[in-house]
Scaffold this motif. Sequence first.
Motif, mmCIF file in Angstrom:
data_model
loop_
_atom_site.group_PDB
_atom_site.id
_atom_site.type_symbol
_atom_site.label_atom_id
_atom_site.label_comp_id
_atom_site.label_asym_id
_atom_site.label_seq_id
_atom_site.Cartn_x
_atom_site.Cartn_y
_atom_site.Cartn_z
ATOM 1 N N UNK A 296 -12.722 78.343 12.290
ATOM 2 C CA UNK A 296 -12.840 79.735 13.049
ATOM 3 C C UNK A 296 -14.375 80.196 12.931
ATOM 4 N N UNK A 297 -14.786 80.199 11.514
ATOM 5 C CA UNK A 297 -16.351 80.518 11.694
ATOM 6 C C UNK A 297 -17.188 79.425 12.151
ATOM 7 N N UNK A 298 -16.939 78.098 12.233
ATOM 8 C CA UNK A 298 -17.467 77.255 13.122
ATOM 9 C C UNK A 298 -17.814 77.384 14.540
ATOM 10 N N UNK A 299 -16.336 77.886 14.715
ATOM 11 C CA UNK A 299 -16.157 77.939 16.354
ATOM 12 C C UNK A 299 -17.003 79.372 16.868
ATOM 13 N N UNK A 300 -17.118 80.712 16.028
ATOM 14 C CA UNK A 300 -17.814 81.557 16.134
ATOM 15 C C UNK A 300 -19.283 81.138 16.286
ATOM 16 N N UNK A 301 -19.718 80.339 15.651
ATOM 17 C CA UNK A 301 -21.127 79.973 15.382
ATOM 18 C C UNK A 301 -21.472 78.998 16.635
ATOM 19 N N UNK A 302 -20.429 78.392 17.108
ATOM 20 C CA UNK A 302 -20.677 77.455 18.333
ATOM 21 C C UNK A 302 -20.896 78.198 19.346
ATOM 22 N N UNK A 303 -19.959 79.332 19.520
ATOM 23 C CA UNK A 303 -19.950 80.334 20.598
ATOM 24 C C UNK A 303 -21.271 81.166 20.780
ATOM 25 N N UNK A 304 -21.790 81.639 19.562
ATOM 26 C CA UNK A 304 -22.966 82.301 19.524
ATOM 27 C C UNK A 304 -24.030 81.459 20.070
ATOM 28 N N UNK A 305 -24.178 80.085 19.525
ATOM 29 C CA UNK A 305 -25.372 79.174 19.827
ATOM 30 C C UNK A 305 -25.274 78.917 21.447
ATOM 31 N N UNK A 306 -24.084 78.676 22.070
ATOM 32 C CA UNK A 306 -23.713 78.554 23.245
ATOM 33 C C UNK A 306 -24.311 79.583 24.105
ATOM 34 N N UNK A 307 -24.033 80.653 23.847
ATOM 35 C CA UNK A 307 -24.570 82.314 24.343
ATOM 36 C C UNK A 307 -26.134 81.972 24.293
ATOM 37 N N UNK A 308 -26.741 81.756 23.411
ATOM 38 C CA UNK A 308 -28.164 81.714 23.248
ATOM 39 C C UNK A 308 -28.743 80.559 24.278
ATOM 40 N N UNK A 309 -28.052 79.533 24.208
ATOM 41 C CA UNK A 309 -28.473 78.475 25.184
ATOM 42 C C UNK A 309 -28.353 78.824 26.537
ATOM 43 N N UNK A 310 -27.426 79.512 26.745
ATOM 44 C CA UNK A 310 -27.036 79.744 28.123
ATOM 45 C C UNK A 310 -28.198 80.901 28.512
ATOM 46 N N UNK A 311 -28.322 81.778 27.719
ATOM 47 C CA UNK A 311 -29.346 82.707 28.001
ATOM 48 C C UNK A 311 -30.762 82.135 28.482
ATOM 49 N N UNK A 312 -31.158 81.255 27.635
ATOM 50 C CA UNK A 312 -32.144 80.646 27.882
ATOM 51 C C UNK A 312 -32.319 79.216 28.881
ATOM 52 N N UNK A 313 -31.139 79.248 29.579
ATOM 53 C CA UNK A 313 -30.760 78.261 30.718
ATOM 54 C C UNK A 313 -30.742 76.788 30.077
ATOM 55 N N UNK A 314 -30.514 76.776 28.916
ATOM 56 C CA UNK A 314 -30.408 75.442 28.274
ATOM 57 C C UNK A 314 -28.987 74.967 28.142
ATOM 58 N N UNK A 315 -28.587 74.737 29.709
ATOM 59 C CA UNK A 315 -26.973 74.660 30.049
ATOM 60 C C UNK A 315 -26.432 73.568 29.345
ATOM 61 N N UNK A 316 -27.133 72.546 29.112
ATOM 62 C CA UNK A 316 -26.414 71.324 28.562
ATOM 63 C C UNK A 316 -26.257 71.401 27.152
ATOM 64 N N UNK A 317 -27.049 72.001 26.344
ATOM 65 C CA UNK A 317 -26.984 72.226 25.051
ATOM 66 C C UNK A 317 -25.879 73.467 24.808
ATOM 67 N N UNK A 318 -25.944 74.351 25.970
ATOM 68 C CA UNK A 318 -24.741 75.430 25.579
ATOM 69 C C UNK A 318 -23.387 74.928 26.036
ATOM 70 N N UNK A 319 -23.176 73.929 26.833
ATOM 71 C CA UNK A 319 -22.167 73.206 27.151
ATOM 72 C C UNK A 319 -21.641 72.489 25.775
ATOM 73 N N UNK A 320 -22.626 71.621 25.111
ATOM 74 C CA UNK A 320 -22.247 71.002 23.908
ATOM 75 C C UNK A 320 -21.686 71.956 22.950
ATOM 76 N N UNK A 321 -22.317 73.086 22.638
ATOM 77 C CA UNK A 321 -22.186 74.061 21.768
ATOM 78 C C UNK A 321 -20.350 74.651 21.954
#
Length: 388
Positions: A296-321
């Motif tokens: 659960x903690x890892x999933x939350x981390x992945x979500x947070x990173x995905x949100x950050x990558x998405x905000x910076x339009x690093x869509x591929x990284x966001x998708x992976x997260x």
Amino acid sequence: FEAAATAFEAGLEYEVRDADLTAKLQSALTDARDKAASRSQLRGKAKEEAQRKYSTGQAASESKDFDAALAAYESGLAVEGLDDRQLMDMLSAAKKQVQESIYRRDGARREANEKHSEGQRLLDAKLYQGAVDQFKSALQLDVQDDQLKSKLTTSLASARKALGGQETARATATAKLKEGEKLIGSKDYAAAIVALKSGLAEETNDKVLGDKLSQALRKAETADSERGNLVQRATEKHAEGEAAMKSRTYDIAIAAFRAGIALDHGGELGDPALTDKLEASLKEAQTRKSEQETSHAEAEKCYAKGQKDYASQAFEAAIESYKAGLEFAKVTTDVKLAERLKRGLKQAESGQSGLDAEIAKAQTLFEGGQRSAAAHKYEVAIDAYESA
């Protein structure tokens, strides 16, 4: 006859000068003397016969054959012609004495038979010590009856054998009582029940001991029944925990397994296999919960990173997260988290798709600019580059 002879002799002393009378006196004297002699001889034989009867009676009396002695004395007194007063007194005294002996003997026999009957009653009632006492007491009586003595001896042997068996039974039952109480103390109720029932099966004829065994048995059976209920409840708790494990609600599973283990306080369950199963299941549930919490903690981390990558339009990284987060989310039961990750993934994939389209369009414009520049159409080429 002796007196008659004396009278006839006195008559012959007179000078009667009567031949006929003298002859009569002489004849009468002879007859009287003959009868006197005959009577004397009869008396002697009667005395001898009576004396023999007396001796026979004495011998029989000494051997305690009182019935034979009585018959001898009575036969002696009945001898015809006996007129010996001393001998007759001896026979009468001996007869009286033997009659008293017979009275005492018959009384002893009656008492012995009564004691035998009482002994048999006690024997039938399984009161063996009392029976032994009755038979022993009867054998001490002077019954002068071999058959009665044999019967009493046989009965005494039977009573002693029964008493010995009873004592053995009591010792065995007492040992079983101690064994049962010890097993109850160690909470081995099933074994205690077996031991106590074995003790009750012994023919102790001891109400106090029997009551103690029965009381202990009831205690063991009650405890065993309560244990059965505990085992059933613990089994139900294990099943409840297993069901929670399947639904990955590990907190519920842990609570159920702990509740089942708590029922074994002080070893009350008496089922090591069930206790071991509950403890193993609890350990597994705790491990799974820990893994779930980590995921659960890892999933939350992945979500947070995905949100950050998405905000910076690093869509591929966001998708992976987001995808990584969804893999972690599979271990959790957090539906909302999974939904957030799915929405984030969809947005990132959409962003990436738009980006890819823009890149393709820019590439096309660039290639057009390249061709225009090669054809010296510089203004067209510049427009194409600027559009790209």
